[in-house]
Structures are given as structure tokens and as C-alpha cells.
Design a protein around this motif. Structure first.
Motif, PDB file in Angstrom:
ATOM      1  N   CYS A 340      38.071  -4.217  13.033  1.00 22.70           N
ATOM      2  CA  CYS A 340      38.897  -4.516  11.847  1.00 22.70           C
ATOM      3  C   CYS A 340      38.715  -3.473  10.751  1.00 22.70           C
ATOM      4  CB  CYS A 340      38.523  -5.891  11.318  1.00 22.70           C
ATOM      5  SG  CYS A 340      39.331  -6.311   9.776  1.00 22.70           S
ATOM      6  N   ARG A 342      40.122  -4.044   7.772  1.00 21.46           N
ATOM      7  CA  ARG A 342      40.292  -4.826   6.531  1.00 21.46           C
ATOM      8  C   ARG A 342      41.589  -4.481   5.799  1.00 21.46           C
ATOM      9  NH1 ARG A 342      36.369  -6.578   8.844  1.00 21.46           N
ATOM     10  NH2 ARG A 342      34.207  -6.518   8.117  1.00 21.46           N
ATOM     11  N   CYS A 343      42.667  -4.394   6.563  1.00 20.72           N
ATOM     12  CA  CYS A 343      43.934  -4.044   5.922  1.00 20.72           C
ATOM     13  C   CYS A 343      44.604  -5.270   5.333  1.00 20.72           C
ATOM     14  CB  CYS A 343      44.857  -3.379   6.931  1.00 20.72           C
ATOM     15  SG  CYS A 343      45.529  -4.542   8.142  1.00 20.72           S
ATOM     16  N   CYS A 346      47.026  -9.175   8.803  1.00 16.85           N
ATOM     17  CA  CYS A 346      47.037 -10.442   9.545  1.00 16.85           C
ATOM     18  C   CYS A 346      47.069 -11.639   8.604  1.00 16.85           C
ATOM     19  CB  CYS A 346      45.847 -10.529  10.510  1.00 16.85           C
ATOM     20  SG  CYS A 346      44.227 -10.428   9.758  1.00 16.85           S
ATOM     21  N   ILE A 369      41.604 -13.022  10.814  1.00 15.93           N
ATOM     22  CA  ILE A 369      40.392 -12.280  11.176  1.00 15.93           C
ATOM     23  C   ILE A 369      39.156 -13.010  10.648  1.00 15.93           C
ATOM     24  CG2 ILE A 369      40.503 -10.687   9.191  1.00 15.93           C
ATOM     25  CD1 ILE A 369      39.180  -9.880  12.730  1.00 15.93           C
ATOM     26  N   ILE A 410      43.583 -11.215  18.187  1.00 17.61           N
ATOM     27  CA  ILE A 410      42.999 -12.319  17.427  1.00 17.61           C
ATOM     28  C   ILE A 410      43.230 -13.677  18.108  1.00 17.61           C
ATOM     29  CG2 ILE A 410      42.925 -13.484  15.167  1.00 17.61           C
ATOM     30  CD1 ILE A 410      43.588 -10.819  13.881  1.00 17.61           C
TER      31      ILE A 410
HETATM   32  S1  SF4 Z   1      45.322  -6.989  10.692  1.00 17.32           S
HETATM   33 FE1  SF4 Z   1      43.563  -8.264  10.166  1.00 17.32          FE
HETATM   34  S2  SF4 Z   1      42.170  -7.932  11.891  1.00 17.32           S
HETATM   35 FE2  SF4 Z   1      43.646  -6.275  12.008  1.00 17.32          FE
HETATM   36  S3  SF4 Z   1      42.683  -4.621  10.869  1.00 17.32           S
HETATM   37 FE3  SF4 Z   1      43.975  -5.721   9.430  1.00 17.32          FE
HETATM   38  S4  SF4 Z   1      42.600  -7.226   8.459  1.00 17.32           S
HETATM   39 FE4  SF4 Z   1      41.590  -6.472  10.308  1.00 17.32          FE
END
Ligand code: SF4
Lengths: 510, 265, 217
Positions: A340, A342-343, A346, A369, A410
Motif C-alpha cells: 500500500c 497510502r493513496c 480505495c 485497506i 483487497i
Molecule cells: S488504493 Fe488503498 S490499498 Fe491501494 S495503495 Fe491506495 S490506499 Fe493503499
């Protein structure tokens, strides 16, 4: 933070890893709430203002993300590369960390290792105290939220100033973050205005609730701090093993202020945030901004390598944090959660997150996540552990996988963590017994057909309405809001046995 | 593959599938040994308990892997998804590699109805007639596990008399999610409320989908509020013809009927 | 402290092996675009850069010669009302605007300005190392010719940045390949901004609130 639950026993069940070492004691810090997800969600669902704030904000960011992702015809190839690079990092994590340490040290930085949250906080507090400072400026960092660094520093008489606007709103509001990227996403402009009026010294009492005016109030509030701070604490988005370079991706310039002006910089980073080479960043600097803020590129990305004479902090410390990560790494499927970046994409696409918000998850890592990472980091201690409920906080709709820039599966991890949750039960629960009985019934056609006969009972309950509006607990959770159809007069199996599939009539069910 | 829910609660979807495939000239068999794919167990975390269900499923449907049958079809995206994406995982996690490989062989020839029709049989116009205003909800597992994309829409567009209306925010989950609907009933209901709002906004009289389970959820909500919108499985619509458009057949609901049962007689 | 190091590394080594994927780790597929289809420094790539930088609500001016650069810089300063401005001592002489009633401060690495001194300035004029057209990004390398140290381009509220056409590439990978990670780098895409309040974008927070870009060539 009100959601901290430090004393909770969190025993990792290693019984099916026979012969293997125990990788890590469970992570500590702000990774576990006080109540189960359904209980917390109950409260949050009733908060109509929260529902409105979240619905609006996640809707906007989903739209922006979709727009900039659609612009790239190689998005899928970037995702595949990102995922593979991270898988490679996991396979070589200890070696790459040693390489990073060597390169940071060679460039005049100092590297520290922390087994858990408490140790990380202690290291940072000692480093700050050694400078003689009694305050630090902070760049938004999930790792320091995870360890509860601000509270730990406060205990040592060190004030921590959050400088990211959303973190500032959370800090001034004596609140907890509810989103990885926009920690104050649960607040609207008028709530933020009220917080500023109440908590900011010298704020203009005529402050309006226009976002620009609010941002300018934050600028004025923090500017003197930036220009005088001696010590800064940051997280890191990426660390490059082969060069020793660290990187912070941000928008407001508060990151640049903290990374540039103080004499001492302390960076706390989870051990998983590595990429092997400088050129690997070419993948992540494309994936991250488009997935997180929905921009082609965020306003500022800073990279630095150790200490540069005459430019920026002349003392640099890097603290590498385990806090349960090694236990996650030991799980073949589960280690994908460490990919991850941390974007928060999700979270933004999650229909559950959108309706309950981040606080319902208890942990600083909310959303899809968080629902897997939090219990993986802490372990699940049994059926009453609040983190045991997190993997169930999903309809498994799969929107998170499609949005994830590093293709973390996930939904699969949620299922795996549900299994971990079930397997943590010291004694079978009512649900365990019911599902085990069902499995026995369903693995034999004779028993299954017999069980289906029980459905005739349902037809009695339904009576002449053809519909059931109320069932006993736990199925009342269904009939609270939904009817159940009366079972048909004839199952498909019985129909086939009777007609060989040749019969078109007999549609009636009454 | 009738699916346990289709077998026990929504035989209309199973009957529709059989009728449709026969009309298209195919031979259909119903292996009577079949029970359930184990999806509820898998998705609730009972992976060990699911192993016998997977084994049973593989035993019953293995002839397809040996070429005795051409394909296994299920009128359900989520059951097909479980077979294709979870059976082997369940077996491997239990250390049964042989079962995992057999499961993969069966899964490789298992299709959701719209996949079978469009990809395998190459038809989009199945000769159906259904004179109703219909909106289509793409269920999550058909959309994101199986990637059926617009295949169900291609099929619906070819149905004579059918007026297809686009569902806003169609790709957002309806909130069913198996045991999620019970374990997190309130969040599930909040999601359902938005789905119903969008369905009602289309002014459709029928909401269709490829999964009886999601339709049971959506239909359960629409029925509770007496909205007058009914849920009908895609298979039933595709099975309908001018001949079967008797008032009773046209109203056979996939989810919950709004009419009192005796009105169906 | 070294106890923690050894323990964390030991745990990670054990975990690395215990969780190793059964099929091994496949090689990284790099089928994304590692270079653009547009010629670096060509007309098309410059047009794209201008469009993308303007998208961030930064101002872009184009110049053909050094004299035009100096004029463009002067215009940017005047329009913003920036009178006192700073340049790194090694900034191209030809790019500097005529002083007139402006006040020019040169910063030499041997005599850095203090933070309060920087804060008292209206603007900073620098060059740049690389620009990425696709994302509208300009990269400054700390200490590189005409770019100064990081604080210089951070504290003054107005940044005028000159980009040479030859330094403009289309994609992120092309840019990273040209950069030296051992010096501090700052990737700038428009003026500072925040979307933290209801996801409403507000330009101009802590970093320079005004960014003007002059493209030469
Ligand atoms: S979408 Fe969710 S799990 Fe994937 S990198 Fe971004 S924060 Fe992490």
C-alpha cells in the motif's frame, strides 16, 4: 486520542505456522478502536451531516481520479509494474533496508530502528530533547499517527504542531483523523470555521467559511512556526534503497517548509515504504498523485538524500518502524497489504466508507485497506476484539481492487482476514456452529434436499402475503429493512425431478 | 449449476435458464447431486469448512473437465465468481493441491449466463419478448470478478418490446454482500437506500440483474416500501417470449412480489 | 539501539522466507511508456507543457531570446507588484531584468540569507533543471546552476522560474533519468494548493502563492 486501546491483549495465533518463528509482537498504537465496527457504524449512520460531508467529498475526488486516470493509456501497465516492484521489495526487504541504511549513513544521516510504536516514540522524543527544542513542526504522516507520536511527545513536554491543513483542523478540533489523505474529510467548511474561531489565537473574528479564507487563516497561524522551528518531524512516501533518497509528496508547501527550514529533520517511516532503485520512482510518482488527489501531479514532491551542506537541515535522522509489519510480511497472501502506498483511492470508492466514515474503523487506517491492515498489524485476539469485526466491514464489491494503483487484491485479503477472525475463536460461537452445520448439510445432496424441506416452514410464516416481514434474530437484521420472499412451492430440484425441465407452467407459488 | 439460492428460493431463474438454452437448441442437464458452491462459507471466513463443499462441487461437475459436457452455466455472477476465483484458493489454503487443480479445471469451463450466451455461444439476440420498462443493475461480482462488462446489456437491448433505461450510479454496490447484509445490516440498508433511490428515479417497472441474491436484497427493500417496482432475474427476461407473456408469467418476480400471492393464481 | 536493529532485521529475514511466494517473484514488467512520443524540447512538447502548467493556474510566458526572458521576468515581477527580488548568484546574467526601481538581492552559497531576510523579499527568480510536459511539472535541483538552495524558492511568496526548451521532456521516466538524486530535488506543479476543505481546491497556501513560468526557446 479517544480511540486508542493500548492495553488490549493481542495474541497472534501462530498455531498453524508450526515450526516457524514468531515474527513480531502485535503492533501497538492507534490501530484498534474501542467498539466493533457495526456498533460504531450505527452511530455514524445517524449523523446526517457526516453523511452529507463524506458523500460530497468522496464524490468529487472519485470524479477527479477517474478523469486523470483515463488520460493515461498505460495506466494498467503502470499498475502492473507498481505491483511487481512492491512484490520484489517484500522478497528482499531486509537486504534493501540495509542498503538504504548504508546509503543514508554515507550521506551524513543517522538511521534508527524501532521494534514497535513505543520504541519509535521514545527514539523521536530523545532526538528532539537532544536538540534542546520543546516544540516540533510536523508534516502529515500516517506512521506518526499510528504510533501516537504527538501524545508521546506531549508527555515529554514537547509540543507537536501539525502543519497540514487537514491535520491542523483535526488537531485543533481535538479530533481523530478519518481519512488517510484528507484527515478532516468528515468536517465541512462551517464546522472548520467554528474550530478556527474557537482554537486559533489572533484569528479574525469576522472569518468567513470560504475555503480560501480558511486556508489563509491557517497560513497566518503557521507561518511564524515554520520560520522559527528548529526541529521537524515527517513521514516518508518513498525511500530509495540504492541511493538513500527519501521523498515526501504534498500539496500545500508545509512539507517543503518542514523539510527545508529547521536545523534537524526526523523522519519516521514504516519499513515497507521502500523502492529498490531511483528509476522505480518513475512508476510511483505517476501512480500516487493520480490515485490520491486526482491530479496529474501534486504541487510539490521533495526528495533528499542524507544531509546536503548549505541546503536544508544539517542533521537528519531516519527512524525505521516495524510495529507488526514483519508479522504481515510472513503471510504469503497478506504481505500484499504492505504494498500500500497510502493513496486513499480505495477509501474514496468504498460504498461502506462513504456512508460511515473513517472513525467507525477505530484504527488510524480506515476503509478497505484499513479493514485488512489493522487486524493484520495487531493480530486478532478473539471474537470480542474490535479488529475482528473489521474484515466484515465490506460487501466485497471489489471497487477497491479496481481503484488500487498497486493492484492489492483487497477483497481476497478481506476473506483471508475473515478466516483469521474465525480461527481466533477459542470456543465455537453461535455463528460458527450454524455455518459448520450448514457445511455438513450442503456437502451432501440428500441432506441438502432434506434441509430444503424445512423451507416449507417459511411458507407458513409468509402466509397468504407471499412475503415475510419479520424474522427472529439474527435474521431480524435482514427483516429490519427488507422483506424476504416466501419460499417457492417447489424448489428447482423438485421441479427437475418432476418434469425433467420440460414444464413451463406451475409458476404459482401460493 | 442451479446455485443453492436459485434452487431453494428462486427456481424461476433456474427454469428460465433451462428454457432459454433449450430454445436456443442446447441440451441441458441438471446434475442432481449439486448443492452449493460454498460461497457463503468462503466469504464469511469459514475457509476450512468450505473445503468439503468445494470437493463436492468438483465431484459433481467434473464431467465438464473431461469433456462430457461442454460447459457449466449458473444464473449467478457471484456463484460463478466463487467457483472461478475462490475454489482453488480454498483448496490450496487447506494444502490440497490435487483438489485445487481439479477445481481449476472445472472453473475453466464454468460460465455465468451472459458470458455463456455472448462469449461461448456467440448470441446476443436470444429471441426474447418482454414488453416492460426495465433497468439493469450490474452486480458487483459479475462486474468486477467476472468482468462481464456490458454483455447483459447487449442481451437486453436485443429483447423485443423491452424499454431499457439506464440506472444512475449503476456500478455502485447495492449493499447485499452475503452475510454483510446481516452482520452489518444498517450499513447494508444505507447502501440499499441509495440503490433504491436510483432505481425509482428511472421510473422502471422492473429492476433486473444476473444474481438472485442481490435481487432478493433490492426487491426486499422495494417490496417493504410498496414501491410497485419488481425485481426479475435476467434469465427470466431472456426466457420470455410472446407465448409466455401471460399475465401470471410476466409478473413472476425474481425478488419479492408486490402482488398478494393469490393474485397470481 | 543496535539491539532493535538486529531484532527487526532478524524478524524480517524470518518473515521474508516464511511468506515467500510459492511461485517465486516474477520480473517487473515495464510495459508502460518509458519515453514519450514527443521530441524533447520540440514545439509539441512545449505546447503541452504550457497547457498543463496553465491548468494549475500558473502563468506561462514564452520567450525566444535572453532579452525576451529578461523582459518577461520583469513583466511577471511588475504584475505581481514584486519589487524586492532575490536570485541565486549564478543565475544567467542575460535573464535578469533591468533593475529600474526594483531591488535585486543576489544570494551566494558562501553568504546565505537568514530566514527573516528571505521572508522580507517579494519574489525569487531561478532557472530549473527539467520540466515534464505531461504533468506540467518543473524540477529544481538544489545547488544546480541558477537554482539556488531550497529555502530560496520556498520562503518568498512569488516564484518566477525560467525553463529552457532543451530541458523539457514529455514523461516522468524521461525526467527522472536526467536527474541526480544525490542533490535535493523539488518537483513543482503549479502554485501551492490545498483541497482539504470539502475537496475544494484553493491555490496558494504555505509555498509561494504565485508561480510564473518563462519558457525559453
Ligand atoms: S488504493 Fe488503498 S490499498 Fe491501494 S495503495 Fe491506495 S490506499 Fe493503499
Amino acid at each position: 486520542m479517544s480511540t486508542t486501546h493500548l492495553g488490549m491483549p493481542a495474541v497472534r495465533d501462530d498455531s498453524h505456522d508450526t515450526g516457524l518463528p514468531t515474527y513480531s509482537p502485535a503492533g501497538q498504537g492507534n490501530l484498534r478502536g474501542a467498539t466493533s465496527f457495526p456498533k460504531a457504524a450505527h452511530e455514524k449512520l445517524l449523523d446526517t451531516q457526516l453523511r452529507r460531508n463524506l458523500g460530497k467529498a468522496t464524490g468529487i475526488i472519485r470524479g477527479k481520479r477517474a478523469g486523470v486516470v483515463a488520460e493515461l493509456d498505460d495506466w494498467e501497465e503502470l499498475r502492473l509494474a507498481g505491483s511487481a516492484i512492491k512484490a520484489d521489495v517484500m522478497a528482499r526487504l531486509p537486504e534493501l533496508l540495509e542498503q538504504l541504511e548504508e546509503n543514508v549513513t554515507a550521506r551524513g544521516g543517522h538511521v534508527h530502528w524501532a521494534r514497535d510504536a513505543a520504541e519509535a516514540n521514545r527514539i523521536v522524543a530523545d532526538l528532539v530533547r537532544a536538540t534542546g527544542a520543546d516544540e516540533v513542526v510536523k508534516v502529515k504522516s500516517m506512521a506518526t499517527q499510528e504510533t501516537g507520536l504527538n501524545e508521546a511527545l506531549a508527555e515529554q513536554g514537547i509540543a507537536a504542531w501539525e502543519t497540514d491543513l487537514a491535520e491542523l483542523i483535526v488537531q485543533l478540533g481535538h479530533d481523530a483523523p478519518s481519512h488517510i489523505l484528507v484527515p478532516a474529510i468528515h468536517r465541512n467548511r462551517s464546522e472548520i470555521r467554528e474550530i478556527f474561531l474557537r482554537e486559533m489565537p489572533n484569528v479574525d473574528p469576522a472569518l468567513a467559511d470560504d475555503p480560501r479564507e480558511l486556508a489563509m487563516a491557517a497560513r497566518a497561524h503557521l507561518r511564524r512556526k515554520f520560520l522559527t522551528a528548529k526541529v521537524a518531524v515527517s513521514g516518508a512516501n518513498f525511500a530509495v534503497a540504492d541511493t538513500g533518497t527519501l521523498s515526501v509528496v504534498e500539496s500545500e508547501g508545509n512539507g517543503r517548509m518542514c523539510l527545508t527550514l529547521p536545523d534537524t529533520l526526523i523522519t519516521l517511516m514504516g519499513v515497507e515504504k521502500l523502492v529498490p532503485t531511483w528509476s522505480d520512482l518513475e512508476v510511483f510518482l505517476q501512480l500516487l498523485p493520480r490515485s490520491s488527489t486526482g491530479e496529474r501531479m501534486n504541487p510539490y514532491t521533495s526528495t533528499w538524500t542524507g544531509v546536503t551542506p548549505g541546503d536544508g537541515p544539517q542533521e537528519f535522522h531516519l527512524v525505521l518502524l516495524d510495529n507488526g509489519r514483519s508479522a504481515v510480511l510472513a503471510d504469503e497472501d497478506g504481505r500484499a497489504a504492505l504494498h500500500c502506498i497510502r493513496c486513499s483511492a480505495c477509501l474514496n470508492v468504498c460504498p461502506v466508507y462513504e456512508r460511515v466514515g473513517g472513525h467507525a474503523y477505530g484504527s488510524v487506517y480506515p476503509g478497505p485497506i484499513g479493514a485488512v491492515l489493522s487486524p493484520m498489524l495487531t493480530g486478532i485476539s478473539g471474537p470480542d476484539d474490535p479488529n475482528a469485526s473489521l474484515p466484515y466491514a465490506s460487501s466485497l464489491c471489489g471497487a477497491c481492487f479496481d481503484a488500487c494503483p498497486v493492484r492489492i487484491d483487497i477483497p481476497n485479503l478481506l476473506v483471508q482476514q475473515r478466516a483469521a477472525s474465525v480461527e481466533s475463536h477459542p470456543r465455537p460461537t453461535a455463528q460458527d456452529l450454524a455455518l459448520r452445520a450448514a457445511a455438513v448439510a450442503m456437502s451432501s445432496p440428500g441432506r441438502f434436499a432434506a434441509a430444503e424441506k424445512g423451507l416449507a416452514l417459511g411458507r407458513l410464516v409468509a402466509g397468504r402475503k407471499g412475503r415475510i416481514s419479520s424474522l427472529p434474530w439474527p435474521l431480524s437484521h435482514w427483516t429490519d429493512s427488507r422483506d424476504v420472499p416466501a419460499p417457492p412451492a417447489e424448489t428447482a430440484r423438485q421441479w427437475w425431478a418432476r418434469t425433467g425441465g420440460n414444464d413451463d407452467e406451475q409458476e404459482g407459488r401460493a | 449449476m442451479a446455485t443453492c439460492l436459485g434452487d431453494a428460493m428462486f427456481p424461476q431463474a433456474v427454469k428460465g435458464t433451462v428454457k432459454l438454452l433449450r430454445r436456443l437448441g442446447h441440451e441441458v442437464v441438471f446434475p442432481e447431486g449439486q448443492t452449493c458452491c460454498g460461497q457463503m462459507h468462503v466469504n464469511t471466513g469459514y475457509l476450512r469448512e468450505a473445503v468439503p463443499l468445494v470437493r463436492h462441487h468438483v465431484d459433481v461437475f467434473e464431467p465438464v473437465a473431461h469433456g462430457e459436457w461442454d460447459a457449466v452455466v449458473a444464473p449467478s455472477g457471484s456463484c460463478t465468481g466463487c467457483v472461478r476465483h475462490q475454489h482453488a484458493m480454498v483448496a490450496r489454503r487447506a494444502g490440497d493441491e490435487a483438489l485445487a487443480e481439479r477445481a481449476e479445471a472445472v472453473a475453466g469451463r464454468t460460465y455465468e449466463l451472459s458470458e455463456l450466451l455472448v462469449d461461448v455461444l456467440g448470441v446476443t439476440d436470444v429471441g426474447a419478448y418482454y414488453p416492460h420498462r426495465v433497468t439493469y443493475h450490474p452486480t458487483c461480482h459479475s462486474l468486477r470478478m467476472l468482468r462481464v462488462a456490458d454483455k447483459p446489456l447487449q442481451l437486453l437491448r436485443a429483447v423485443r418490446g423491452l424499454e431499457l433505461v439506464e440506472l444512475p450510479d449503476a456500478e455502485v454496490c447495492c449493499g447485499f454482500g452475503g452475510t454483510f447484509a446481516v452482520k452489518n445490516g444498517e450499513t447494508s440498508t444505507a447502501m440499499l437506500a441509495d440503490k433504491m433511490r436510483n432505481v425509482l428515479g428511472t421510473r422502471a417497472e422492473v429492476c433486473t440483474a444476473g444474481d438472485s441474491s442481490c435481487l432478493m436484497h433490492i426487491g426486499g427493500g422495494l417490496g417493504r416500501l410498496r414501491t410497485g417496482v419488481r425485481t426479475v432475474h435476467l434469465a427470466e427476461i431472456l426466457a420470455s417470449t410472446e407465448a409466455s407473456q401471460t399475465p401470471a408469467a410476466a409478473g413472476s418476480a425474481g425478488g419479492v412480489r408486490d402482488e398478494p400471492a393469490e393474485a397470481q393464481r | 539501539m543496535s539491539g532493535a536493529r538486529e531484532e527487526v532485521l532478524a524478524r524480517l529475514r524470518a518473515a521474508r522466507d516464511a511468506g515467500a511466494p510459492r511461485g517465486g517473484v516474477p520480473p517487473v514488467p515495464r510495459d508502460y511508456h518509458r519515453s514519450g512520443s514527443l521530441e524533447p524540447g520540440g514545439r509539441e512538447v512545449l505546447d503541452l507543457l504550457v497547457e498543463r502548467v496553465e491548468d494549475y493556474r500558473a502563468r506561462v510566458l514564452c520567450a525566444g531570446t535572453d532579452d525576451e526572458v529578461a523582459a518577461a521576468v520583469a513583466r511577471c515581477l511588475d504584475e505581481a507588484g514584486s519589487r524586492r527580488f532575490v536570485v541565486p548568484a549564478d543565475l544567467e546574467q542575460g535573464w535578469r531584468p533591468r533593475i529600474g526601481d526594483r531591488e535585486l538581492v543576489e544570494e551566494h552559497p558562501s553568504a546565505p540569507l537568514t530566514v527573516p531576510e528571505l521572508d522580507a523579499l517579494d519574489a525569487v527568480v531561478t532557472g530549473s533543471s527539467v520540466a515534464i510536459a505531461l504533468t506540467g511539472t518543473i524540477v529544481l535541483a538544489g545547488g544546480a546552476p541558477g537554482q539556488g538552495r531550497r529555502a530560496l524558492t520556498l520562503v518568498p511568496d512569488h516564484h518566477v522560474c525560467v525553463v529552457r526548451a532543451a530541458d523539457v521532456v514529455e514523461t516522468v521516466p524521461e525526467a527522472l533519468a536526467r536527474l541526480d538524486p544525490s542533490v535535493p530535488l523539488t518537483f513543482i506543479s503549479g502554485p501551492s494548493a490545498t483541497s482539504d476543505i470539502e475537496l475544494d481546491r484553493v491555490e496558494g497556501v504555505h509555498g509561494p502563492r504565485r508561480l510564473d513560468v518563462v519558457v525559453v526557446g
